[in-house]
Each structure stands twice: as C-alpha cells, then as structure tokens.
Design an enzyme around this catalytic site. Structure first.
Site, PDB file in Angstrom:
ATOM      1  N   PRO A   1      38.729   9.655  -0.401  1.00  0.00           N
ATOM      2  CA  PRO A   1      37.370   9.733   0.120  1.00  0.00           C
ATOM      3  C   PRO A   1      37.124  11.063   0.809  1.00  0.00           C
ATOM      4  CG  PRO A   1      38.332   7.605   0.591  1.00  0.00           C
ATOM      5  CD  PRO A   1      39.439   8.451   0.030  1.00  0.00           C
ATOM      6  N   GLU A   2      35.924  11.601   0.605  1.00  0.00           N
ATOM      7  CA  GLU A   2      35.582  12.886   1.188  1.00  0.00           C
ATOM      8  C   GLU A   2      34.570  12.695   2.309  1.00  0.00           C
ATOM      9  OE1 GLU A   2      34.811  15.939  -1.682  1.00  0.00           O
ATOM     10  OE2 GLU A   2      36.228  15.118  -3.120  1.00  0.00           O
TER      11      GLU A   2
END
Length: 293
Positions: free
Chosen positions: A2-3
């Site tokens: 996840p960013e």
C-alpha cells in the site's frame, strides 16, 4: 505494498471509530508480525484514549493519552476491518485485494466507541510498535524520512536541491524515502507519465549545473500533487452508500494510466505510443517510451 493514498484512505476510515475513544481491550493473537511485539505492548495500550490518528509517510500513527504513539504499518498484505453494530467495513481498497480469512486476524482493538478494530495480515509483513512521542523523530523506523509530498515543504526547488548531482535514475530517487516520504512504485510511475519524464532520466537533470530548478522539476512536482490528490479523493467517494455524515471513507479506487497497462496504447492525445514494462532496481516500471523523455 500500500502506498500513501491507500494509507491515507485507511487513516480517514479509522478515525471515526478510534479518535477520542478508549482502547478498552487489546488482543494480540501471536507473538510477532514482521517484528516481535513489545513485551508491554498490550499493557501500554489498554485504558488509553486515542487522542488523534494521523499518517506519516506509509505509517499510521495513533497518539495516546499517555504520551505514547502507536505506530502501525500495513506491510504487503495488511488491512483493517471496522466492526460496529454487527456490520463490518474495510477502509481502503488496493490494487491487490486484501484478505478476509479470519485466521489472519492478528490484532484486535475493542474501543469504547463500541467499534472493534481488527488488523488482518496473511503475509505478516506489517508491524506495530509503541514509541514515546518525544522519541518519535529518532525512532529507527521514522528517522531520516524526507518531507511529505503533499506538505508545504515539498516543492520544485526542494526536489531539485535533493536531486542535484545524483547519479541515480529519477525513478529510483523518487522511491528513496529520504528524498520524499510515502511515494511508492505505482504513483511514481503514474507521476512520471503525467510529467512526460522518463524513469531512466538522471535525477540530477532536475537542476542545472548552476543549481537552478528546471522545468522538469516543476512539472514533476505538479504531477505528484495531482496524482496523489486524485487518488485520495477517489478513496472518499467510491462507495455507492458512502455516508459523509459518518466521516467514513469508501473503498479506494483509481484508474492507472500506465501502471499494469503493458502493451496498451498510450493515453496521451496524439502520442500513438505503446506502454512498455521493464525491470528497474528490482521493480516493474511502466512507461511510454515515445512521450516520456
């Protein structure tokens, strides 16, 4: 992994259930995730009120009434589930779907708000630790992080100075968390595409030999801002039954222009190029060789 937009979406989705609520009970169902839990982990959480929930780079940070901070990272496969009144909601939707196998529910927070916060992580690359607020900047996980890409400090001049004389590629530099915090592979690919800059371009070209900021730097910062803001906004408006009054965000959705679109036509008007993929520093890079120079 996840960013920044995904983590921001998760943060906003958790805030209504966690902020200003007390952790009545904390359950840890195994001794470790990526790292071992601190021996006093549960003791330092139970009875504490979450005075604020925020994000730093890709970390979730819950301020506690004791003066401690609960630092949380989603890792590769981690996700949170909010169970309230028998209904479950998973804030944040990712490029790779999150697991729902309850066997991987490793950490549970029973909140005084009535909500049950469940952390699920099949691959166990996520982690949690408690750090004293006064020591947060010196913690090994957070020390040396660069500026937030959506913060006031991050602008074209700052990025140009950080890239001056660097012999690494522009993409590798943007993924360096010491240069800018929170950017990951997907959004770097997308931002470089919007800025029409090659991922192979030397980072040093964002400034002149005299140290002046180039137009490349200005275009890139503008593209980073646009991509991240668009992604975060999508996280708040994608569920059909999204209820603004609860403060709860919908599942994160976004459409990629180059990422994971190998072999497709470039979306730049009049380009006619084809999106290509190559491996760069061990990561898949997607780009249009025709319009990204």
């Amino acid at each position: 992994m996840p960013e920044l937009p995904e983590v921001e979406t998760v943060c906003r989705g958790l805030q209504p259930a966690m902020e200003n609520a007390k952790i009545v009970k904390a359950e840890v169902r195994r001794k470790d995730l990526r790292f071992a839990f601190q021996k006093d982990f549960v003791h330092r959480l139970e009875g504490q009120t979450v005075t604020g929930l925020g994000r730093r780079a890709k970390y979730l940070m819950a301020d506690l009434g004791s003066g401690d901070v609960l630092v949380m990272h989603l890792g590769m496969s981690g996700s949170f589930r909010v169970v309230s009144d028998g209904n479950a909601n998973m804030p944040g939707q990712f490029h790779h779907p999150r697991a729902e196998d309850r066997a991987h529910d490793h950490v549970l927070f029973h909140m005084s708000s009535g909500a049950l916060i469940v952390f699920n992580d099949p691959r166990r690359f996520g982690y949690m630790k408690i750090v004293a607020r006064g020591a947060i900047e010196e913690d090994p996980l957070l020390k040396g992080l660069g500026p937030e890409p959506l913060g006031n400090e991050f602008d074209a001049d700052m990025l140009a100075r950080s890239c001056a004389n660097k012999k690494t590629s522009l993409k590798a530099t943007l993924l360096d968390q010491r240069v800018v915090a929170g950017l990951g592979n997907i959004y770097v690919c997308e931002a470089l595409f919007r800025a029409r800059l090659s991922p192979r371009r030397l980072a040093a070209t964002l400034s002149t030999k005299k140290g002046e900021t180039t137009d490349h730097a200005r275009r890139l910062v503008e593209a980073i801002h646009a991509v991240l803001n668009q992604a975060i906004k999508a996280g708040g408006s994608s569920l059909r039954d999204h209820r603004q009054t609860t403060g709860e965000l919908g599942y994160f959705q976004h459409s990629f222009q180059v990422y994971d679109r190998e072999g497709e036509k470039c979306q730049t008007k009049g380009c006619g190029g084809i999106v290509r993929r190559f491996t760069q520093n061990g990561r898949s890079t997607f780009w249009c060789p025709k319009c990204q120079k």
